[in-house]
Design a protein around this motif. Structure first.
Motif, PDB file in Angstrom:
ATOM      1  N   ARG A  90      -4.533  -5.616  24.925  1.00 46.19           N
ATOM      2  CA  ARG A  90      -4.420  -6.784  24.059  1.00 46.19           C
ATOM      3  C   ARG A  90      -5.803  -7.271  23.614  1.00 46.19           C
ATOM      4  O   ARG A  90      -6.030  -7.548  22.445  1.00 46.19           O
ATOM      5  CB  ARG A  90      -3.685  -7.911  24.802  1.00 46.19           C
ATOM      6  CG  ARG A  90      -3.368  -9.109  23.931  1.00 46.19           C
ATOM      7  CD  ARG A  90      -2.784 -10.257  24.734  1.00 46.19           C
ATOM      8  NE  ARG A  90      -3.800 -11.028  25.422  1.00 46.19           N
ATOM      9  CZ  ARG A  90      -4.652 -11.878  24.838  1.00 46.19           C
ATOM     10  NH1 ARG A  90      -4.604 -12.074  23.557  1.00 46.19           N
ATOM     11  NH2 ARG A  90      -5.542 -12.543  25.536  1.00 46.19           N
ATOM     12  N   SER A  91      -6.725  -7.357  24.559  1.00 44.71           N
ATOM     13  CA  SER A  91      -8.060  -7.871  24.243  1.00 44.71           C
ATOM     14  C   SER A  91      -9.170  -6.906  24.670  1.00 44.71           C
ATOM     15  O   SER A  91     -10.335  -7.238  24.548  1.00 44.71           O
ATOM     16  CB  SER A  91      -8.277  -9.217  24.938  1.00 44.71           C
ATOM     17  OG  SER A  91      -8.213  -9.061  26.342  1.00 44.71           O
ATOM     18  N   SER A  92      -8.794  -5.727  25.168  1.00 49.08           N
ATOM     19  CA  SER A  92      -9.805  -4.838  25.731  1.00 49.08           C
ATOM     20  C   SER A  92      -9.641  -3.390  25.279  1.00 49.08           C
ATOM     21  O   SER A  92      -8.584  -2.988  24.797  1.00 49.08           O
ATOM     22  CB  SER A  92      -9.728  -4.873  27.264  1.00 49.08           C
ATOM     23  OG  SER A  92      -8.477  -4.345  27.695  1.00 49.08           O
ATOM     24  N   VAL A 114     -14.300  -5.980  26.635  1.00 48.97           N
ATOM     25  CA  VAL A 114     -13.383  -7.051  26.249  1.00 48.97           C
ATOM     26  C   VAL A 114     -13.955  -7.806  25.051  1.00 48.97           C
ATOM     27  O   VAL A 114     -15.125  -8.194  25.055  1.00 48.97           O
ATOM     28  CB  VAL A 114     -13.157  -8.023  27.436  1.00 48.97           C
ATOM     29  CG1 VAL A 114     -12.235  -9.162  27.042  1.00 48.97           C
ATOM     30  CG2 VAL A 114     -12.618  -7.275  28.645  1.00 48.97           C
ATOM     31  N   ALA A 115     -13.123  -8.001  24.019  1.00 48.82           N
ATOM     32  CA  ALA A 115     -13.532  -8.791  22.850  1.00 48.82           C
ATOM     33  C   ALA A 115     -13.743 -10.237  23.284  1.00 48.82           C
ATOM     34  O   ALA A 115     -12.985 -10.779  24.077  1.00 48.82           O
ATOM     35  CB  ALA A 115     -12.460  -8.709  21.763  1.00 48.82           C
ATOM     36  N   ARG A 116     -14.779 -10.871  22.743  1.00 51.18           N
ATOM     37  CA  ARG A 116     -15.176 -12.217  23.172  1.00 51.18           C
ATOM     38  C   ARG A 116     -14.902 -13.240  22.079  1.00 51.18           C
ATOM     39  O   ARG A 116     -15.100 -12.977  20.895  1.00 51.18           O
ATOM     40  CB  ARG A 116     -16.668 -12.182  23.488  1.00 51.18           C
ATOM     41  CG  ARG A 116     -17.260 -13.483  23.915  1.00 51.18           C
ATOM     42  CD  ARG A 116     -18.753 -13.279  24.230  1.00 51.18           C
ATOM     43  NE  ARG A 116     -19.385 -14.529  24.475  1.00 51.18           N
ATOM     44  CZ  ARG A 116     -19.936 -15.292  23.534  1.00 51.18           C
ATOM     45  NH1 ARG A 116     -19.931 -14.915  22.284  1.00 51.18           N
ATOM     46  NH2 ARG A 116     -20.500 -16.433  23.852  1.00 51.18           N
ATOM     47  N   ASP A 117     -14.453 -14.409  22.492  1.00 52.13           N
ATOM     48  CA  ASP A 117     -14.274 -15.548  21.591  1.00 52.13           C
ATOM     49  C   ASP A 117     -15.542 -16.397  21.637  1.00 52.13           C
ATOM     50  O   ASP A 117     -15.989 -16.794  22.717  1.00 52.13           O
ATOM     51  CB  ASP A 117     -13.060 -16.374  22.034  1.00 52.13           C
ATOM     52  CG  ASP A 117     -12.900 -17.627  21.203  1.00 52.13           C
ATOM     53  OD1 ASP A 117     -12.628 -17.491  19.995  1.00 52.13           O
ATOM     54  OD2 ASP A 117     -13.074 -18.729  21.763  1.00 52.13           O
ATOM     55  N   SER A 123     -12.196 -14.051  26.723  1.00 55.43           N
ATOM     56  CA  SER A 123     -11.617 -12.938  25.973  1.00 55.43           C
ATOM     57  C   SER A 123     -10.730 -13.459  24.842  1.00 55.43           C
ATOM     58  O   SER A 123     -10.243 -14.588  24.887  1.00 55.43           O
ATOM     59  CB  SER A 123     -10.803 -12.042  26.908  1.00 55.43           C
ATOM     60  OG  SER A 123      -9.681 -12.740  27.407  1.00 55.43           O
ATOM     61  N   ARG A 124     -10.560 -12.623  23.833  1.00 51.99           N
ATOM     62  CA  ARG A 124      -9.690 -12.946  22.710  1.00 51.99           C
ATOM     63  C   ARG A 124      -8.923 -11.695  22.319  1.00 51.99           C
ATOM     64  O   ARG A 124      -9.307 -10.578  22.659  1.00 51.99           O
ATOM     65  CB  ARG A 124     -10.486 -13.459  21.525  1.00 51.99           C
ATOM     66  CG  ARG A 124     -11.413 -12.410  20.949  1.00 51.99           C
ATOM     67  CD  ARG A 124     -11.865 -12.733  19.544  1.00 51.99           C
ATOM     68  NE  ARG A 124     -12.830 -11.764  19.067  1.00 51.99           N
ATOM     69  CZ  ARG A 124     -12.505 -10.585  18.549  1.00 51.99           C
ATOM     70  NH1 ARG A 124     -11.256 -10.200  18.449  1.00 51.99           N
ATOM     71  NH2 ARG A 124     -13.448  -9.759  18.131  1.00 51.99           N
ATOM     72  N   LYS A 125      -7.849 -11.885  21.605  1.00 53.14           N
ATOM     73  CA  LYS A 125      -7.022 -10.774  21.138  1.00 53.14           C
ATOM     74  C   LYS A 125      -7.792  -9.938  20.112  1.00 53.14           C
ATOM     75  O   LYS A 125      -8.485 -10.495  19.248  1.00 53.14           O
ATOM     76  CB  LYS A 125      -5.741 -11.337  20.519  1.00 53.14           C
ATOM     77  CG  LYS A 125      -4.744 -10.303  20.119  1.00 53.14           C
ATOM     78  CD  LYS A 125      -3.483 -10.971  19.591  1.00 53.14           C
ATOM     79  CE  LYS A 125      -2.495  -9.935  19.086  1.00 53.14           C
ATOM     80  NZ  LYS A 125      -1.313 -10.541  18.517  1.00 53.14           N
ATOM     81  N   LEU A 126      -7.693  -8.610  20.220  1.00 47.39           N
ATOM     82  CA  LEU A 126      -8.316  -7.723  19.240  1.00 47.39           C
ATOM     83  C   LEU A 126      -7.620  -7.871  17.896  1.00 47.39           C
ATOM     84  O   LEU A 126      -6.393  -7.986  17.832  1.00 47.39           O
ATOM     85  CB  LEU A 126      -8.210  -6.266  19.696  1.00 47.39           C
ATOM     86  CG  LEU A 126      -9.049  -5.853  20.892  1.00 47.39           C
ATOM     87  CD1 LEU A 126      -8.611  -4.487  21.403  1.00 47.39           C
ATOM     88  CD2 LEU A 126     -10.528  -5.839  20.538  1.00 47.39           C
TER      89      LEU A 126
END
Length: 191
Positions: A90-92, A114-117, A123-126
């Motif tokens: 989901r985010s990674s 992991v995508a960052r907000d 973490s944030r959703k890709l």
């Protein structure tokens, strides 16, 4: 992507004399730096990532799992840091990184990126664009993950560790087969 290795992101990375430790080989901590350089190159410098402004708030390294396979020595020839995406969450993204200089692979790592907000630092959703970009580096992008070993059209075999006598024979060149008891995944199509 590399013409030599389709579906693989490859970074050419020189070793430096300052990377050598008192034992005369490249220090293990410096090898982790090569992993990070490869990941940074894929996520931040790849032409598509730059053009489409992917990962605008960066990313977080959540995990490194590393196998040191061979001692690496400083030489003028650059290393080949090869990255493939094993799985997208989901985010990674689960990324496999191989640090090589033909014909040897010195280190294999599995890293969770992991995508960052930017606002929360969490973490944030890709995004769909990020998922599409990462799937180009997967071995089975059509399904968004590695082939399922339970499917009838794919067979996955894992080599078993060698007994101490086999390892000694393999090191001396007297044996044939896997090296140093490391687990190796082999995928073959049944057709």
């Amino acid at each position: 992507m590399s013409a030599l290795y389709p579906g693989v992101h490859v970074l050419s990375c020189p070793t430096r004399w300052s990377d050598v430790d008192e034992n005369g080989h490249i220090n293990n901590a410096r090898l982790v730096g090569y992993i990070q350089e490869g990941i940074y190159d894929l996520f931040c410098h790849h032409a598509t990532a730059v053009r489409e402004s992917l990962f605008p708030s960066g990313f977080i390294i959540a995990r490194h799992e590393i196998d040191y396979l061979e001692q690496l020595h400083h030489r003028p020839e650059p290393l080949s840091v090869r990255l493939t995406v094993e799985r997208i969450g989901r985010s990674s993204a689960h990324v496999e990184v191989n640090v090589c200089r033909e014909p040897l692979t010195f280190m294999r790592a599995r890293t969770v990126v992991v995508a960052r907000d930017r606002e929360s630092g969490r973490s944030r959703k890709l995004s769909q664009s990020e998922r599409r970009f990462l799937s180009a580096f997967m071995s089975d992008p059509a399904v968004g993950r590695l082939p399922d070993p339970t499917r009838r059209d794919t067979v996955v075999a894992v080599a078993q560790p060698m007994a101490p006598a086999q390892r000694t024979a393999a090191r001396s060149g007297a044996g044939v087969g896997a090296s140093r008891g490391s687990r190796r995944r082999v995928r073959a199509s049944v057709g």
